[in-house]
Write a protein that holds these residues in place. Structure first.
Motif, PDB file in Angstrom:
ATOM      1  N   UNK A  12       5.583 -52.697 -19.220  1.00 56.31           N
ATOM      2  CA  UNK A  12       5.713 -53.787 -18.621  1.00 56.31           C
ATOM      3  C   UNK A  12       4.585 -54.035 -17.832  1.00 56.31           C
ATOM      4  N   UNK A  13       3.775 -55.059 -17.686  1.00 57.75           N
ATOM      5  CA  UNK A  13       2.742 -55.557 -16.924  1.00 57.75           C
ATOM      6  C   UNK A  13       2.559 -56.796 -16.608  1.00 57.75           C
ATOM      7  N   UNK A  14       2.169 -57.129 -15.479  1.00 55.48           N
ATOM      8  CA  UNK A  14       1.898 -58.509 -14.994  1.00 55.48           C
ATOM      9  C   UNK A  14       0.336 -58.881 -15.158  1.00 55.48           C
ATOM     10  N   UNK A  15       0.262 -59.878 -16.213  1.00 59.57           N
ATOM     11  CA  UNK A  15      -1.184 -60.244 -16.618  1.00 59.57           C
ATOM     12  C   UNK A  15      -1.966 -60.922 -15.457  1.00 59.57           C
ATOM     13  N   UNK A  16      -1.230 -61.455 -14.517  1.00 57.18           N
ATOM     14  CA  UNK A  16      -1.998 -62.120 -13.547  1.00 57.18           C
ATOM     15  C   UNK A  16      -2.138 -61.375 -12.135  1.00 57.18           C
ATOM     16  N   UNK A  17      -1.855 -60.140 -12.251  1.00 59.94           N
ATOM     17  CA  UNK A  17      -1.930 -59.476 -11.116  1.00 59.94           C
ATOM     18  C   UNK A  17      -3.499 -58.886 -10.626  1.00 59.94           C
ATOM     19  N   UNK A  18      -3.744 -58.967  -9.485  1.00 60.46           N
ATOM     20  CA  UNK A  18      -5.064 -58.653  -8.935  1.00 60.46           C
ATOM     21  C   UNK A  18      -5.358 -57.555  -8.193  1.00 60.46           C
ATOM     22  N   UNK A  19      -6.347 -56.837  -8.282  1.00 56.16           N
ATOM     23  CA  UNK A  19      -6.609 -55.793  -7.183  1.00 56.16           C
ATOM     24  C   UNK A  19      -6.959 -56.390  -5.698  1.00 56.16           C
ATOM     25  N   UNK A  20      -7.381 -55.448  -4.756  1.00 57.24           N
ATOM     26  CA  UNK A  20      -7.669 -55.984  -3.298  1.00 57.24           C
ATOM     27  C   UNK A  20      -8.839 -56.804  -3.296  1.00 57.24           C
ATOM     28  N   UNK A  21      -9.689 -56.587  -4.234  1.00 58.74           N
ATOM     29  CA  UNK A  21     -10.976 -57.646  -4.264  1.00 58.74           C
ATOM     30  C   UNK A  21     -10.756 -58.816  -4.924  1.00 58.74           C
TER      31      UNK A  21
END
Length: 144
Positions: A12-21
């Protein structure tokens, strides 16, 4: 999560998740497995789906089963239809109408202030009549 694993959901993954940058996180390619996408009908989530099935790069997944939390706009639907690679990958497509807000543990709202007026006013136009028929049909189906 264990219930999902019992139904052969492996990741299960969130397609709109972003990293700190602010960059989108890279997701693990599983080209032998199908993917089930539960998406909000937004430009961002549709673009992320389309990125998974771009021409000139291997797709992340074998097939895509799209489930939108509410009605997708005609413009976003056209965007999906215009991607030949995405269209080849789509195994199913469904709008689920799941968007509601929980006010309390046993109370929810549709965040539509005019909902009662729309449902219980005189049938002044065809769209109100159709909405009432749909609600009555859904209630009757649940009662069985």
């Amino acid at each position: 999560m264990s219930e999902l694993i019992e139904h052969n959901v492996h990741l299960v993954e969130n397609v709109t998740m972003r990293d700190a940058n602010g960059n989108y996180l890279r997701r693990q390619p599983l080209p032998a497995l199908p993917a089930l996408y539960l998406l909000t009908p937004t430009v961002e989530s549709v673009n992320r789906f389309l990125d998974d099935f771009r021409e000139k790069k291997p797709p992340l997944y074998a097939r895509a089963h799209l489930f939108f939390t509410s009605r997708i706009s005609d413009a976003l639907l056209a965007k999906i239809k215009n991607s030949a690679a995405a269209m080849r990958a789509i195994g199913s497509f469904k709008e689920l109408n799941l968007e509601f807000a929980l006010a309390e543990a046993n109370v929810f709202t549709l965040n539509k202030p005019d909902a009662l007026t729309t449902l219980f006013c005189d049938d002044a136009n065809a769209s109100v009549s159709a909405l009432k028929l749909q609600v009555a049909h859904d209630d009757g189906a649940r009662a069985r």
